[in-house]
Scaffold this motif. Sequence first.
Motif, short mmCIF file in Angstrom:
data_model
loop_
_atom_site.label_atom_id
_atom_site.label_comp_id
_atom_site.label_asym_id
_atom_site.label_seq_id
_atom_site.Cartn_x
_atom_site.Cartn_y
_atom_site.Cartn_z
N LEU A 26 1.24 -1.43 0.22
CA LEU A 26 0.48 -0.09 -0.02
C LEU A 26 0.91 1.07 0.13
CD1 LEU A 26 -2.48 -1.29 3.15
CD2 LEU A 26 -2.78 -1.04 0.53
N LYS A 27 0.71 1.86 -1.15
CA LYS A 27 1.32 3.08 -1.14
C LYS A 27 0.56 4.75 -0.79
CE LYS A 27 4.80 5.85 -3.66
NZ LYS A 27 5.59 5.48 -5.30
N ALA A 28 1.69 5.61 0.14
CA ALA A 28 0.04 6.41 0.80
C ALA A 28 -0.11 7.45 -0.59
CB ALA A 28 0.06 7.02 2.00
N GLU A 29 -1.62 7.98 -0.41
CA GLU A 29 -1.76 8.81 -1.70
C GLU A 29 -0.54 10.40 -0.62
OE1 GLU A 29 -1.98 9.31 -4.97
OE2 GLU A 29 -2.27 7.30 -4.81
N ALA A 30 -0.97 10.02 0.68
CA ALA A 30 -0.76 11.90 0.80
C ALA A 30 0.74 11.92 1.47
CB ALA A 30 -1.26 11.51 2.23
N ASN A 31 1.70 10.83 1.15
CA ASN A 31 3.08 11.21 1.56
C ASN A 31 3.90 10.47 0.27
OD1 ASN A 31 2.97 9.41 2.20
ND2 ASN A 31 4.10 9.61 4.39
N GLY A 32 3.61 9.22 -0.41
CA GLY A 32 3.58 9.16 -1.19
C GLY A 32 4.62 7.60 -0.63
N ARG A 33 4.99 7.39 0.45
CA ARG A 33 5.74 6.55 0.64
C ARG A 33 5.04 4.92 1.43
NH1 ARG A 33 10.64 8.16 3.96
NH2 ARG A 33 10.53 10.13 3.25
N TYR A 34 4.93 4.03 1.43
CA TYR A 34 5.12 2.67 1.14
C TYR A 34 4.63 2.27 2.83
CZ TYR A 34 5.75 1.98 -3.13
OH TYR A 34 6.45 1.69 -4.78
N VAL A 35 2.99 1.67 3.59
CA VAL A 35 3.06 1.68 4.20
C VAL A 35 3.32 0.22 4.74
CG1 VAL A 35 0.49 0.77 6.18
CG2 VAL A 35 0.41 2.13 4.42
N ALA A 36 4.70 0.51 6.33
CA ALA A 36 4.67 -0.77 7.25
C ALA A 36 4.22 -0.95 8.52
CB ALA A 36 6.41 -0.44 7.25
N ALA A 37 4.58 -2.38 8.36
CA ALA A 37 4.14 -3.68 9.55
C ALA A 37 5.06 -3.48 10.63
CB ALA A 37 3.64 -4.47 9.36
N ASP A 38 5.76 -2.29 11.43
CA ASP A 38 6.68 -2.58 11.87
C ASP A 38 7.05 -3.53 13.16
OD1 ASP A 38 8.18 -1.21 10.36
OD2 ASP A 38 7.64 0.87 11.16
N ALA A 39 8.12 -4.72 12.70
CA ALA A 39 8.02 -5.40 13.93
C ALA A 39 8.58 -5.48 15.10
CB ALA A 39 8.86 -6.79 13.60
N ASP A 40 8.88 -3.75 15.02
CA ASP A 40 10.10 -3.19 16.69
C ASP A 40 8.66 -2.67 17.43
OD1 ASP A 40 9.91 -1.40 14.45
OD2 ASP A 40 12.02 -0.68 15.28
#
Length: 106
Positions: free
Chosen positions: A27-41
């Motif tokens: 998933l790439k956010a339209e608002a900032n052009g970055r990908y959604v990450a599920a950070d394990a930490d």
Amino acid sequence: MLTANSQFVSKAEQFRFSSNPDGTISLKAEANGRYVAADADSFATLRASRTTIGPAEKFHRVSVADAGRSFKAKVNNRYVVAESGGRASLIANRTVVGLWESFILG
């Protein structure tokens, strides 16, 4: 941090899906052009913070019989949930799909 707290779809609530060669989606956010990450930490809190796709930015689309759609984070193999009726941050920490783990994909 992604939070399901709006009743209207603006640019901040829009994402582009991309299919990855391994069968996952990102998933790439339209608002900032970055990908959604599920950070394990950070207990798999979802954030639109990454510029490239790695394991934490890959999700499985899960078919669910209840007409909803769910996502499973590849990094921890857990379902994404919108707790507190969508007032809390989205987090990938559930082992089963229920009402709060279902999303409308537009």
